[in-house]
Scaffold this motif. Structure first.
Motif, PDB file in Angstrom:
ATOM      1  N   SER A 136      -4.089  -2.123   8.486  1.00  0.00           N
ATOM      2  CA  SER A 136      -4.514  -3.349   7.808  1.00  0.00           C
ATOM      3  C   SER A 136      -5.932  -3.238   7.279  1.00  0.00           C
ATOM      4  N   PHE A 137      -6.831  -2.721   8.120  1.00  0.00           N
ATOM      5  CA  PHE A 137      -8.226  -2.599   7.694  1.00  0.00           C
ATOM      6  C   PHE A 137      -8.330  -1.663   6.495  1.00  0.00           C
ATOM      7  N   THR A 138      -7.582  -0.593   6.540  1.00  0.00           N
ATOM      8  CA  THR A 138      -7.598   0.365   5.426  1.00  0.00           C
ATOM      9  C   THR A 138      -7.020  -0.262   4.165  1.00  0.00           C
ATOM     10  N   TRP A 139      -5.901  -0.970   4.298  1.00  0.00           N
ATOM     11  CA  TRP A 139      -5.213  -1.565   3.148  1.00  0.00           C
ATOM     12  C   TRP A 139      -6.052  -2.654   2.481  1.00  0.00           C
ATOM     13  N   TYR A 140      -6.669  -3.526   3.285  1.00  0.00           N
ATOM     14  CA  TYR A 140      -7.367  -4.690   2.738  1.00  0.00           C
ATOM     15  C   TYR A 140      -8.857  -4.485   2.519  1.00  0.00           C
ATOM     16  N   PHE A 141      -9.451  -3.480   3.155  1.00  0.00           N
ATOM     17  CA  PHE A 141     -10.894  -3.322   3.060  1.00  0.00           C
ATOM     18  C   PHE A 141     -11.304  -1.916   2.593  1.00  0.00           C
ATOM     19  N   SER A 142     -11.277  -0.944   3.485  1.00  0.00           N
ATOM     20  CA  SER A 142     -11.838   0.369   3.142  1.00  0.00           C
ATOM     21  C   SER A 142     -11.068   1.091   2.048  1.00  0.00           C
ATOM     22  N   GLY A 143      -9.752   0.822   1.922  1.00  0.00           N
ATOM     23  CA  GLY A 143      -8.966   1.523   0.907  1.00  0.00           C
ATOM     24  C   GLY A 143      -8.495   0.640  -0.231  1.00  0.00           C
ATOM     25  N   LYS A 144      -9.085  -0.536  -0.373  1.00  0.00           N
ATOM     26  CA  LYS A 144      -8.587  -1.475  -1.379  1.00  0.00           C
ATOM     27  C   LYS A 144      -8.818  -1.006  -2.816  1.00  0.00           C
ATOM     28  N   LYS A 145      -9.734  -0.064  -3.014  1.00  0.00           N
ATOM     29  CA  LYS A 145      -9.988   0.454  -4.363  1.00  0.00           C
ATOM     30  C   LYS A 145      -8.976   1.519  -4.774  1.00  0.00           C
ATOM     31  N   LEU A 146      -8.216   2.020  -3.805  1.00  0.00           N
ATOM     32  CA  LEU A 146      -7.202   3.025  -4.122  1.00  0.00           C
ATOM     33  C   LEU A 146      -6.023   2.403  -4.841  1.00  0.00           C
ATOM     34  N   SER A 147      -5.336   3.199  -5.625  1.00  0.00           N
ATOM     35  CA  SER A 147      -4.167   2.710  -6.355  1.00  0.00           C
ATOM     36  C   SER A 147      -3.015   2.434  -5.402  1.00  0.00           C
ATOM     37  N   SER A 148      -2.337   1.298  -5.619  1.00  0.00           N
ATOM     38  CA  SER A 148      -1.167   0.950  -4.813  1.00  0.00           C
ATOM     39  C   SER A 148       0.125   1.190  -5.591  1.00  0.00           C
ATOM     40  N   ILE A 149      -0.009   1.876  -6.729  1.00  0.00           N
ATOM     41  CA  ILE A 149       1.155   2.169  -7.578  1.00  0.00           C
ATOM     42  C   ILE A 149       1.683   3.559  -7.246  1.00  0.00           C
ATOM     43  N   ALA A 150       2.971   3.645  -6.971  1.00  0.00           N
ATOM     44  CA  ALA A 150       3.593   4.936  -6.651  1.00  0.00           C
ATOM     45  C   ALA A 150       3.467   5.869  -7.845  1.00  0.00           C
ATOM     46  N   CYS A 151       3.203   7.145  -7.573  1.00  0.00           N
ATOM     47  CA  CYS A 151       3.023   8.112  -8.657  1.00  0.00           C
ATOM     48  C   CYS A 151       4.247   9.004  -8.831  1.00  0.00           C
ATOM     49  N   GLY A 152       5.366   8.562  -8.323  1.00  0.00           N
ATOM     50  CA  GLY A 152       6.603   9.339  -8.466  1.00  0.00           C
ATOM     51  C   GLY A 152       7.784   8.449  -8.171  1.00  0.00           C
ATOM     52  N   GLU A 153       8.771   8.975  -7.431  1.00  0.00           N
ATOM     53  CA  GLU A 153       9.911   8.166  -7.056  1.00  0.00           C
ATOM     54  C   GLU A 153       9.451   7.019  -6.170  1.00  0.00           C
ATOM     55  N   THR A 154      10.127   5.898  -6.243  1.00  0.00           N
ATOM     56  CA  THR A 154       9.741   4.736  -5.461  1.00  0.00           C
ATOM     57  C   THR A 154      10.569   4.582  -4.200  1.00  0.00           C
ATOM     58  N   GLN A 155      11.651   5.333  -4.065  1.00  0.00           N
ATOM     59  CA  GLN A 155      12.473   5.221  -2.880  1.00  0.00           C
ATOM     60  C   GLN A 155      11.759   5.872  -1.707  1.00  0.00           C
TER      61      GLN A 155
END
Length: 310
Positions: A136-155
């Motif tokens: 959670s901390f990574t997702w909402y704070f320390s890593g929030k600038k990272l892209s959350s869009i998959a760069c390949g297959e989504t499955q």
């Protein structure tokens, strides 16, 4: 004690813990997990948990990796991470998953600690709580600038179709994997126990213990944790297991001490663990700095929970 004597003693300890502690546990747990996976049970569990864990920045495969870490070993989720990478998981999801894995307790250490007095159910619950805090901390704070869009297959879900492999083949595969994991632990374990033995022999451990004792008294922490901590962070969980076993058998540490220290000392955030995970690929190296704050938050959460509960 000479260097050769330290090396031989370390080798005996590492082989003993690998063959007579890790291997039996790993064989049973891997067989169980492989059978459940082949029957499609794990896929159903992942499907049920995915909606619950999505707010923490985790995916379906992240959920499976969580189960593998807590019930098998630190090495078990590596295959899941490899699949996530091949399917193009986003950097943000990858960082959250990495933080979760490195902050949680690993099954190959938690199970052998049960005879030493570990309260396993509580340890698992607190391990998951720490992993979710890290993610959670990574997702909402320390890593929030990272892209959350998959760069390949989504499955990223597991197939729910049962495997056509026979039960004997599944058990043989699981047994072979358990042997490989146990034997692979011997070199690093021997080296790390040797390092700890050398540091102890030359007085470095005793010197460090004297140095930190006043600080430990101030924060009301026993100095008995100094040697296990050195063994853990230099040599990993298996090295800590050896030291903790020796301390328990010599009555220098109690089951209560073991349970209080689980959050701080049983996880994969040590030199061997970091090296193994970062060695997978450059993408994991790139997101590690974003996962690091989350890892520390997760370990802190587990440390507080164990400290208050026990």
């Amino acid at each position: 004690m000479s260097l050769i004597e330290i090396v031989i003693a370390s080798g005996k300890s590492s082989v003993d813990i690998a063959l007579y502690t890790l291997l039996p546990v790993m064989v049973v747990m891997l067989c169980l997990m492989k059978v459940l996976e082949a029957m499609g049970v794990m896929a159903i569990i992942v499907k049920m948990l995915t909606p619950v864990l999505k707010p923490f920045g985790l995916t379906g495969m992240s959920t499976f990796a969580m189960v593998q870490m807590n019930l098998i070993s630190f090495a078990a989720p590596l295959a899941t991470l490899a699949i996530m990478l091949s399917r193009g998981v986003s950097d943000r999801h990858l960082a959250a998953t990495l933080a979760m894995l490195l902050a949680m307790g690993q099954g190959n250490i938690l199970y052998p600690m049960i005879p030493l007095g570990l309260n396993w159910p509580v340890a698992i619950v607190f391990s998951i709580a720490g992993g979710l805090s890290a993610a959670s901390f990574t997702w909402y704070f320390s890593g929030k600038k990272l892209s959350s869009i998959a760069c390949g297959e989504t499955q990223d879900e597991l197939t729910s179709s049962p495997s056509k492999k026979g039960i004997i083949n599944i058990i043989n595969d699981a047994g072979a994997e358990a042997i490989r994991l146990s034997v692979n632990a011997v070199p690093m374990l021997t080296l790390s126990i040797t390092i700890v033995g050398i540091l102890t022999q030359i007085g470095a451990v005793a010197g460090f213990e004297r140095l930190v004792t006043p600080i430990l008294h101030v924060i009301n922490v026993s100095q008995i944790y100094v040697v296990p901590s050195i063994a853990k962070y230099l040599g990993g969980g298996t090295a800590y297991l050896v030291v903790a076993s020796d301390l328990v058998h010599s009555s220098n540490i109690t089951a209560g001490d073991i349970n209080k220290s689980v959050g701080f000392l049983i996880h994969t955030f040590d030199l061997p663990g970091i090296g193994i995970f970062l060695g997978m690929c450059t993408r994991i190296i790139a997101v590690f700095k974003y996962a690091l704050p989350g890892i520390l938050v997760g370990i802190l959460m587990r440390t507080i929970l164990h400290g208050f509960y026990f």
